[in-house]
Design an enzyme around this catalytic site. Structure first.
Site, PDB file in Angstrom:
ATOM      1  N   LEU A  38       0.865  -1.187   0.000  1.00  0.00           N
ATOM      2  CA  LEU A  38       0.000   0.000   0.000  1.00  0.00           C
ATOM      3  C   LEU A  38       0.902   1.238   0.000  1.00  0.00           C
ATOM      4  O   LEU A  38       1.880   1.304   0.739  1.00  0.00           O
ATOM      5  CB  LEU A  38      -0.889   0.009   1.247  1.00  0.00           C
ATOM      6  CG  LEU A  38      -2.078  -0.964   1.268  1.00  0.00           C
ATOM      7  CD1 LEU A  38      -2.832  -0.843   2.589  1.00  0.00           C
ATOM      8  CD2 LEU A  38      -3.029  -0.726   0.096  1.00  0.00           C
ATOM      9  N   GLY A  39       0.548   2.186  -0.855  1.00  0.00           N
ATOM     10  CA  GLY A  39       1.376   3.406  -0.968  1.00  0.00           C
ATOM     11  C   GLY A  39       2.173   3.423  -2.254  1.00  0.00           C
ATOM     12  O   GLY A  39       2.746   4.455  -2.616  1.00  0.00           O
ATOM     13  N   GLY A  40       2.254   2.277  -2.927  1.00  0.00           N
ATOM     14  CA  GLY A  40       2.898   2.209  -4.246  1.00  0.00           C
ATOM     15  C   GLY A  40       4.381   2.516  -4.223  1.00  0.00           C
ATOM     16  O   GLY A  40       5.058   2.370  -3.203  1.00  0.00           O
ATOM     17  N   ILE A  41       4.874   2.939  -5.372  1.00  0.00           N
ATOM     18  CA  ILE A  41       6.306   3.223  -5.517  1.00  0.00           C
ATOM     19  C   ILE A  41       6.701   4.399  -4.635  1.00  0.00           C
ATOM     20  O   ILE A  41       7.704   4.355  -3.926  1.00  0.00           O
ATOM     21  CB  ILE A  41       6.644   3.522  -7.001  1.00  0.00           C
ATOM     22  CG1 ILE A  41       6.424   2.286  -7.867  1.00  0.00           C
ATOM     23  CG2 ILE A  41       8.075   4.040  -7.153  1.00  0.00           C
ATOM     24  CD1 ILE A  41       7.206   1.068  -7.459  1.00  0.00           C
ATOM     25  N   GLY A 179      21.980   7.945 -17.094  1.00  0.00           N
ATOM     26  CA  GLY A 179      20.760   8.761 -17.128  1.00  0.00           C
ATOM     27  C   GLY A 179      20.806   9.842 -16.065  1.00  0.00           C
ATOM     28  O   GLY A 179      21.143   9.560 -14.904  1.00  0.00           O
ATOM     29  N   ALA A 182      15.678  13.080 -12.954  1.00  0.00           N
ATOM     30  CA  ALA A 182      15.586  13.294 -11.505  1.00  0.00           C
ATOM     31  C   ALA A 182      16.095  12.084 -10.711  1.00  0.00           C
ATOM     32  O   ALA A 182      16.872  12.239  -9.761  1.00  0.00           O
ATOM     33  CB  ALA A 182      14.146  13.608 -11.128  1.00  0.00           C
ATOM     34  N   HIS A 443      11.729  38.630   5.610  1.00  0.00           N
ATOM     35  CA  HIS A 443      13.189  38.774   5.684  1.00  0.00           C
ATOM     36  C   HIS A 443      13.684  38.250   7.015  1.00  0.00           C
ATOM     37  O   HIS A 443      13.050  38.515   8.029  1.00  0.00           O
ATOM     38  CB  HIS A 443      13.561  40.255   5.542  1.00  0.00           C
ATOM     39  CG  HIS A 443      15.034  40.493   5.692  1.00  0.00           C
ATOM     40  ND1 HIS A 443      15.923  40.229   4.670  1.00  0.00           N
ATOM     41  CD2 HIS A 443      15.775  40.948   6.742  1.00  0.00           C
ATOM     42  CE1 HIS A 443      17.147  40.521   5.091  1.00  0.00           C
ATOM     43  NE2 HIS A 443      17.093  40.949   6.333  1.00  0.00           N
TER      44      HIS A 443
HETATM   45  C1  LIG Z   1      13.556   6.487  -7.005  1.00  0.00           C
HETATM   46  C2  LIG Z   1      12.353   7.324  -7.271  1.00  0.00           C
HETATM   47  C3  LIG Z   1      12.245   8.580  -6.684  1.00  0.00           C
HETATM   48  C4  LIG Z   1      11.143   9.362  -6.938  1.00  0.00           C
HETATM   49  N1  LIG Z   1      11.049  10.593  -6.351  1.00  0.00           N
HETATM   50  C5  LIG Z   1       9.976  11.373  -6.583  1.00  0.00           C
HETATM   51  C6  LIG Z   1       9.842  12.632  -5.961  1.00  0.00           C
HETATM   52  O1  LIG Z   1      10.698  13.061  -5.201  1.00  0.00           O
HETATM   53  N2  LIG Z   1       8.730  13.368  -6.214  1.00  0.00           N
HETATM   54  C7  LIG Z   1       7.754  12.920  -7.073  1.00  0.00           C
HETATM   55  O2  LIG Z   1       6.764  13.619  -7.273  1.00  0.00           O
HETATM   56  N3  LIG Z   1       7.860  11.724  -7.682  1.00  0.00           N
HETATM   57  C8  LIG Z   1       8.938  10.941  -7.454  1.00  0.00           C
HETATM   58  N4  LIG Z   1       9.016   9.711  -8.042  1.00  0.00           N
HETATM   59  C9  LIG Z   1       7.914   9.285  -8.942  1.00  0.00           C
HETATM   60  C10 LIG Z   1       6.730   8.775  -8.129  1.00  0.00           C
HETATM   61  O3  LIG Z   1       7.147   7.717  -7.315  1.00  0.00           O
HETATM   62  C11 LIG Z   1       5.632   8.348  -9.072  1.00  0.00           C
HETATM   63  O4  LIG Z   1       5.293   9.420  -9.919  1.00  0.00           O
HETATM   64  C12 LIG Z   1       4.389   7.917  -8.309  1.00  0.00           C
HETATM   65  O5  LIG Z   1       4.659   6.848  -7.431  1.00  0.00           O
HETATM   66  C13 LIG Z   1       3.279   7.520  -9.274  1.00  0.00           C
HETATM   67  O6  LIG Z   1       2.167   7.154  -8.554  1.00  0.00           O
HETATM   68  P1  LIG Z   1       1.078   6.156  -9.134  1.00  0.00           P
HETATM   69  O7  LIG Z   1      -0.020   6.127  -8.121  1.00  0.00           O
HETATM   70  O8  LIG Z   1       0.731   6.523 -10.510  1.00  0.00           O
HETATM   71  O9  LIG Z   1       1.782   4.745  -9.224  1.00  0.00           O
HETATM   72  P2  LIG Z   1       2.732   3.892  -8.285  1.00  0.00           P
HETATM   73  O10 LIG Z   1       3.241   4.640  -7.141  1.00  0.00           O
HETATM   74  O11 LIG Z   1       3.702   3.253  -9.208  1.00  0.00           O
HETATM   75  O12 LIG Z   1       1.754   2.783  -7.707  1.00  0.00           O
HETATM   76  C14 LIG Z   1       1.153   1.836  -8.520  1.00  0.00           C
HETATM   77  C15 LIG Z   1       0.749   0.663  -7.664  1.00  0.00           C
HETATM   78  O13 LIG Z   1      -0.035  -0.217  -8.442  1.00  0.00           O
HETATM   79  C16 LIG Z   1       0.275  -1.547  -8.106  1.00  0.00           C
HETATM   80  N5  LIG Z   1      -0.105  -2.401  -9.244  1.00  0.00           N
HETATM   81  C17 LIG Z   1       0.378  -2.367 -10.507  1.00  0.00           C
HETATM   82  N6  LIG Z   1      -0.244  -3.295 -11.266  1.00  0.00           N
HETATM   83  C18 LIG Z   1      -1.122  -3.922 -10.470  1.00  0.00           C
HETATM   84  C19 LIG Z   1      -2.052  -4.977 -10.669  1.00  0.00           C
HETATM   85  N7  LIG Z   1      -2.218  -5.550 -11.855  1.00  0.00           N
HETATM   86  N8  LIG Z   1      -2.792  -5.393  -9.598  1.00  0.00           N
HETATM   87  C20 LIG Z   1      -2.632  -4.823  -8.382  1.00  0.00           C
HETATM   88  N9  LIG Z   1      -1.780  -3.815  -8.140  1.00  0.00           N
HETATM   89  C21 LIG Z   1      -1.044  -3.379  -9.169  1.00  0.00           C
HETATM   90  C22 LIG Z   1       1.771  -1.517  -7.861  1.00  0.00           C
HETATM   91  O14 LIG Z   1       2.176  -2.592  -7.055  1.00  0.00           O
HETATM   92  C23 LIG Z   1       1.931  -0.157  -7.168  1.00  0.00           C
HETATM   93  O15 LIG Z   1       1.866  -0.298  -5.775  1.00  0.00           O
HETATM   94  C24 LIG Z   1      10.110   8.897  -7.790  1.00  0.00           C
HETATM   95  C25 LIG Z   1      10.206   7.625  -8.368  1.00  0.00           C
HETATM   96  C26 LIG Z   1      11.305   6.852  -8.103  1.00  0.00           C
HETATM   97  C27 LIG Z   1      11.380   5.491  -8.718  1.00  0.00           C
END
Ligand SMILES: Cc1cc2nc3c(=O)[nH]c(=O)nc-3n(C[C@H](O)[C@H](O)[C@H](O)COP(=O)(O)OP(=O)(O)OC[C@H]3O[C@@H](n4cnc5c(N)ncnc54)[C@H](O)[C@@H]3O)c2cc1C
Length: 464
Positions: A38-41, A179, A182, A443
């Site tokens: 939960l909370g994703g990437i 690359g 960011a 300031h």
């Molecule tokens: C190293 C790194 C640093 C970053 N730093 C920043 C930052 O400082 N600021 C910023 O704004 N952005 C940053 N980002 C980008 C940011 O993490 C993403 O833009 C953001 O997480 C996107 O959110 P999202 O909800 O679209 O998807 P995600 O966060 O990718 O979440 C998607 C979720 O869906 C789930 N999922 C996928 N397919 C399925 C399926 N078929 N069934 C069930 N679950 C599934 C995955 O497991 C995941 O938990 C960074 C990314 C990385 C990799």
């Protein structure tokens, strides 16, 4: 029997979990489907754990420069294992926070692999068992993953994705970062501050190529001064992984192939959307370059199916995903949210020095046909920056010469990731130079450089 909801959100990143909360707040029976954390990437493997790592590196840097502040810090060392442990702890805390938010908002969490099986129907598979859920509206928020190099697979040992780079088995001694977006530049900055010998290879003619050219040039100079090697207009052609490291063949700007030995390599060449095996093709949901096509209300080409975040068009940022989550949930609930305006999404990179921007670069504004007025103010003219020992940086503003509309703002230096929001609010309110000049800035703050930059665009800067 299939469980029935008003809204199902597929994916629980900052897009998905925020969409689910907003839908629940609006009285919709909501479920969220997640296969990993939960909370994703963002919370688990992106924004937050990297910021925790970078904070350790920042403190380490200050400790090494204690003398500059009249202080003494002796026998300083960094324990990468402890640094990573702290970062993972922070990620866990936030992951638990999302679990709590789901409970608080009465959102049902279904853990497993989700797949659209028909309009309004989604299957969730876990440990070989499949359940079926139905809902009038489904929001796809499956995010993205790291893009691999076609000729060298990441292995977690010597060749890393961002996930490996966040949990290194050991501290790299000589690191190659492929690359300079960011993600690449944040890891380069982290490992450089932690003591590794870092080389960054960028194919474009400048690092952080989406930023304003002046920001790229300033950052490159600053990073080189910190000891980093930066190769622009260069490409890695081959990686040979051996027992003790990686040999890289890099074609430099002049077309000459040079060879280098590295202990580790981070591949940070972009992302790939998670669109496979989720039923998009079967339902005829339109994609472009792999990403789901949406309108500014986050509707896909198929009625009742919405998409938000990294799985859709850029910018691929957490706050863009969350904002789209709110828009989609409100539109589903029959509200009338403002459509997404990508021109007003700020971008922040937490390297050292930090960079932050919103709106058009000077070049893009000119390309779009604007006659521009540009203001630049260096931090060396800012009292707070000097007091902090952080006089490296600048604020640049770009205005439409005809109307005075703020078109873009670009910052590099200490705390700029906290300050850019001032310009973002201004841009969202369609501010002009007159209103920004009329705004009183406190300031002493580095934010005064924002005011001065606006004044500079009109030949009125006070402290330079
Ligand atoms: C190293 C790194 C640093 C970053 N730093 C920043 C930052 O400082 N600021 C910023 O704004 N952005 C940053 N980002 C980008 C940011 O993490 C993403 O833009 C953001 O997480 C996107 O959110 P999202 O909800 O679209 O998807 P995600 O966060 O990718 O979440 C998607 C979720 O869906 C789930 N999922 C996928 N397919 C399925 C399926 N078929 N069934 C069930 N679950 C599934 C995955 O497991 C995941 O938990 C960074 C990314 C990385 C990799």
């Amino acid at each position: 029997m299939a469980e029935n909801y008003d809204v199902i959100v597929l994916g629980s990143g900052p897009g998905g979990y925020v969409a689910a909360i907003r839908a629940a707040q609006l009285g919709l029976k909501t479920a969220i489907v997640e296969r990993e954390n939960l909370g994703g990437i963002c919370l688990n493997w992106g924004c937050i754990p990297t910021k925790a790592l970078l904070r350790s590196a920042e403190i380490f840097h200050y400790m090494q420069h204690a003398k500059d502040y009249g202080l003494a810090a002796e026998k300083i060392s960094a324990d990468i294992e402890a640094v990573v442990k702290r970062s993972r702890g922070v990620a866990k805390q936030l992951n638990q926070g999302v679990t709590h938010l789901m409970k608080k908002n009465k959102i049902t969490v279904h853990m497993g692999d989700g797949k659209l099986v028909a309009k309004g129907k989604l299957s969730v598979t876990k440990d070989g068992k499949t359940e079926e859920l139905t809902a009038k509206n489904i929001i796809v928020a499956t995010g993205a993953r790291a893009r691999d190099l076609p000729f060298a697979k990441t292995d977690g040992n010597r060749v890393w994705t961002y996930r490996h780079a966040m949990t290194p088995p050991k501290m790299p001694t000589k690191l190659l970062v492929i690359g300079s977006g960011a993600i690449g530049i944040e890891f380069a900055s982290f490992y450089n501050d932690m003591g590794a010998d870092v080389t960054v290879v960028e194919m474009m003619d400048r690092i952080v190529p989406v930023e304003d050219k002046d920001v790229s040039a300033f950052l490159e100079k600053a990073l080189k001064k910190q000891g980093m090697t930066i190769m622009t207009g260069a490409g890695v052609e081959k990686l040979e992984v051996g027992a003790n490291g990686v040999k890289a063949a890099i074609k430099d700007k002049g077309g000459k192939v040079v060879s280098g030995d590295y202990s580790h390599v981070i591949v940070a060449i972009g992302i790939v959307p998670n669109t496979e095996n989720i039923g998009l093709e079967e339902l005829g949901i339109k994609t472009e370059r792999g990403h789901i096509v949406t309108d500014p209300m986050c509707r896909t080409s198929v009625d009742g199916i919405w998409a938000i975040g990294d799985v859709t068009a850029p910018p691929w940022l957490a706050h863009k995903a969350s904002h789209e989550g709110v828009i989609a949930a409100e539109a589903i609930a029959g509200k009338h949210p403002h459509p997404m305006d990508v021109r007003n999404i700020p971008g922040c990179t937490y390297c050292h020095p930090q960079i932050a921007s919103v709106g058009l670069t000077e070049a893009k504004a000119k390309e779009a046909g604007y006659d521009v007025k540009v203001g630049m103010f260096p931090f060396i003219g800012n009292g707070k920056a000097i007091a902090l020992g952080e006089s490296e940086g600048f604020t640049k503003t770009v205005f439409d010469a005809k109307t005075g509309e703020l078109l873009g703002a670009h910052m590099v230096g200490a705390e700029v990731t906290e300050m850019i929001q001032g310009f973002t609010v201004g841009k969202t309110l369609e501010t002009t130079e007159a209103e920004l000049m009329h705004t009183v800035f406190p300031h002493p703050t580095i934010s005064e450089s924002m005011h001065e930059s606006v004044l500079a665009a009109y030949g009125r800067a006070l402290h330079i």
